[in-house]
Scaffold this active site. Structure first.
Site, PDB file in Angstrom:
ATOM      1  N   ASP A 207     -24.012  -5.326  -3.599  1.00 35.65           N
ATOM      2  CA  ASP A 207     -24.560  -6.497  -3.517  1.00 35.65           C
ATOM      3  C   ASP A 207     -25.418  -6.828  -4.587  1.00 35.65           C
ATOM      4  O   ASP A 207     -25.652  -6.263  -5.538  1.00 35.65           O
ATOM      5  CB  ASP A 207     -25.659  -6.372  -2.016  1.00 35.65           C
ATOM      6  CG  ASP A 207     -26.569  -5.221  -2.537  1.00 35.65           C
ATOM      7  OD1 ASP A 207     -26.343  -4.350  -3.018  1.00 35.65           O
ATOM      8  OD2 ASP A 207     -27.826  -5.603  -1.923  1.00 35.65           O
ATOM      9  N   ASP A 209     -29.052  -7.797  -6.335  1.00 37.19           N
ATOM     10  CA  ASP A 209     -30.337  -7.291  -6.133  1.00 37.19           C
ATOM     11  C   ASP A 209     -31.184  -8.366  -5.833  1.00 37.19           C
ATOM     12  O   ASP A 209     -30.507  -9.629  -5.831  1.00 37.19           O
ATOM     13  CB  ASP A 209     -30.697  -6.251  -7.151  1.00 37.19           C
ATOM     14  CG  ASP A 209     -31.893  -5.430  -6.990  1.00 37.19           C
ATOM     15  OD1 ASP A 209     -31.800  -4.802  -6.086  1.00 37.19           O
ATOM     16  OD2 ASP A 209     -32.899  -5.467  -7.594  1.00 37.19           O
TER      17      ASP A 209
END
Ligand code: ZN
Length: 258
Positions: A207, A209
């Site tokens: 993902d 951050d």
């Protein structure tokens, strides 16, 4: 006992025993305590390999409580001198997208306590100017190419203490010098170098951050991780063919100039 050549460190669910032929469990004790779990040892494309679940097979050990010294020493004790560390990471840059594979070439250590085998008495300072093994990195990059899997052939891995994630301010700061962020890869790289072992990181982006302000649900992260693991398994199966039998890298002489 025949020596194990190549070791894999990874998260739970990343490898199953179907990837290894003649698999057996090996319990190894070390002067630093017990490794995270038993080692799964067996053959892969004719070469002897060992797998270790970094967080334990039940994923019970958080990043800051992993006994990195015991894990690396355990691999060394069964003969491993090549290591591939599989790490799930967050992205600090737009073009390192969720689902991407990264073979980092640099790191920034933001851990609170540096991990070393040389605390007292025998003081040594190993060089980590080029912190990852060039032969392992090349093998990983060549394998991705063979399989038609896109990968970032460079990247700076920022390693934080964990288990908490970064604040938005921290994340924006890390973006100035890093591409990906994780909690486990760097103690392993430092300790491997101190033992003159080769290590390369096979990182998968789960993902963005918090800097990106793109909130994701846990379900989305789980889906990306599952897809990443399928890619990583393919790479692991093939990479052993691309690791040369003889070592011709700086890692094997790391202590000579330390
Ligand atoms: Zn090496």
């Amino acid at each position: 006992m025949e020596k194990v050549e190549i070791g894999f460190i990874g998260g739970t669910g990343l490898y199953d025993s179907s990837m290894i032929d003649n698999v057996s469990e090996m319990e190894v004790d070390t002067e630093y305590g017990s490794p995270s779990d038993v080692f799964n040892v067996g053959l892969m494309n004719g070469r002897k390999v060992a797998f270790l679940a970094r967080h334990g097979r039940g994923h019970t050990i958080p990043p800051h409580e992993i006994n990195f010294k015991a894990n690396i020493t355990g691999f060394a004790k069964i003969g491993v001198n090549r290591l591939i560390a599989c790490c799930a990471v967050g992205s600090l840059k737009e073009d390192y997208k969720p689902g991407d594979i990264v073979i980092p070439d640099q790191f920034v250590d933001w851990k609170k306590n540096s991990t070393t085998f040389y605390n007292t008495g025998n003081v040594r300072h190993v060089s980590l100017a080029d912190p990852f093994c060039s032969e392992i990195r090349n093998a990983l990059i060549a394998t991705c190419k063979d399989l038609g899997i896109a990968c970032h052939t460079k990247g700076t891995y920022v390693c934080v203490e964990g288990p908490r994630f970064s604040t938005r301010a921290e994340s924006l700061m890390f973006r100035n010098f890093g591409d990906i962020i994780g909690m486990t890869g760097i103690p392993e790289a430092v300790l491997a170098r101190e033992k003159e072992m080769c290590l390369g990181i096979l990182a998968t982006v789960t993902d963005y951050d918090v800097w990106a302000d793109k909130p994701v649900t846990f379900d989305e992260i789980k889906k990306t991780m599952k897809e990443n693991n399928e890619k990583v398994k393919k790479i692991i199966k093939q990479v052993v063919n691309n690791i040369p039998n003889e070592r011709n890298c700086i890692c094997k002489d790391a202590l000579k100039s330390a």
